[in-house]
Design an enzyme around this catalytic site. Structure first.
Site, PDB file in Angstrom:
ATOM      1  N   SER A 132       1.223 -31.849  38.304  1.00 45.27           N
ATOM      2  CA  SER A 132       2.020 -32.878  37.267  1.00 45.27           C
ATOM      3  C   SER A 132       3.455 -33.292  37.652  1.00 45.27           C
ATOM      4  CB  SER A 132       1.943 -31.807  35.698  1.00 45.27           C
ATOM      5  OG  SER A 132       2.147 -32.803  34.616  1.00 45.27           O
ATOM      6  N   ASP A 181      -4.597 -34.115  34.255  1.00 47.04           N
ATOM      7  CA  ASP A 181      -3.481 -33.020  34.585  1.00 47.04           C
ATOM      8  C   ASP A 181      -3.863 -31.803  35.445  1.00 47.04           C
ATOM      9  OD1 ASP A 181      -1.023 -31.295  34.188  1.00 47.04           O
ATOM     10  OD2 ASP A 181      -0.186 -33.090  33.561  1.00 47.04           O
TER      11      ASP A 181
END
Length: 328
Positions: A80, A215
């Site tokens: 991320s 993600d």
């Protein structure tokens, strides 16, 4: 007689010079071999950067202290926001550059595509999500291509082997078709970073080959295991997680359950996180109470960078000890 004597002396002198030259070559070669051998056998150090949105500013603070301690980094793995910081670091951006980037960039405008070039379509970005995230993709691409050190084995810039970056790098995402960790090691670096930060429901997924990615925090928010597979002997992990679940036990699932319900009962993110946190050699977890994934205001960023430095200073003795160990 004098001529013969001079010739003999000249011959002896040449022999002595040749012998001396050979000895110097042998010594130099031996010294060079020792240097190469020491470098080759030096333990490899990986930097693992966890996810956490705006809290990634604290990772910049930690990087400042790692630089001050003089610890060399051989591999970088990020999830991320950690994938963005790690990807930029891998091509030559350093803590001071990232500090300036965090402080002066309007991240919200980047994320909501207000700064995206009009008429731009990225075929790999499609699916369910409020935003395409094309603006941040274009921004990352501009940052990366601005670095002369950004190069790799492959047809630049869309098929780069991340092993050939100045510091070998991996971005971690979640393949939502299988629920497994997707480790991105080649291709478009900005697209890999964009895939790793695709928060579910907020950003559209990134589709590459057979992968449909969101993600990486959905499955592996502190990917120490990925760094080990790259060859790391020592791992420095920067963890942005504040609310931990150390006692979580996966619950049973049935074939009738959907992917979402299975994920909630199994929580692979908790399971992998609890294992990986224990596997780090130097673990740095800044205290970021009161800050969240959207705390992008300049004052908040400045404060979190400072909190990252504060957390790293508590581990500074370990960092210096590591530096000394690597120099032996």
């Amino acid at each position: 007689m004098k001529i013969m004597t001079i010739q003999k002396e000249t011959g002896r002198l040449k022999t002595m010079l040749l012998t001396l030259l050979m000895l110097l070559c042998i010594v130099s070669a031996s010294h060079a071999a020792t240097i190469v051998r020491k470098h080759a056998t030096r333990p490899k150090v990986a930097l693992v950067l966890g996810g956490g949105g705006a809290k990634g500013a604290a990772e910049v603070g930690v990087l400042k202290e790692i630089k001050r301690a003089g610890v060399p980094i051989d591999y970088i793995v990020g999830t991320s926001i950690g994938s963005i910081i790690g990807g930029l670091y891998s091509v030559g951006y350093r803590a001071d550059d990232l500090d300036s980037l965090f402080m002066h960039q309007d991240w919200i405008s980047l994320f909501n595509d207000k700064k995206a070039k009009k008429g731009t379509d990225v075929k790999e970005i499609k699916g369910v999500g409020l935003m395409k995230g094309v603006g941040v993709l274009q921004f990352l691409d501009s940052l990366l291509t601005a670095k002369p050190s950004y190069h790799g084995k492959g047809t630049y810039p869309d098929s780069i082997d991340f092993n050939y970056l100045p510091i070998p790098y991996r971005a971690v995402a979640c393949d939502i078709r299988t629920g497994n960790t997707a480790v991105l090691s080649h291709g478009s670096l900005p697209l890999a970073m964009r895939a790793s930060m695709a928060i579910p429901g907020v950003f559209k997924p990134v589709r590459l080959d057979s992968l449909e990615m969101l993600d990486g925090g959905l499955v592996n928010n502190l990917p120490v295991d990925v760094a080990r597979k790259m060859g790391a002997d020592i791992v420095i992990a920067i963890d942005l997680t504040q609310n931990k679940h150390p006692d979580f036990t996966p619950k049973k699932v049935t074939s009738l359950m959907g992917k979402g319900l299975k994920w909630l009962r199994q929580r692979p993110d908790f399971v992998n996180y609890n294992r990986n946190r224990k596997e780090a050699d130097i673990y740095i977890n800044p205290v970021l109470k009161g800050y969240g994934v959207t705390s992008f205001k300049a004052d908040d960023i400045r404060a979190m960078i400072g909190l990252g430095q504060e957390a790293a200073k508590k581990e500074y003795t370990k960092l210096v000890a590591l530096k000394k160990k690597l120099q032996k």
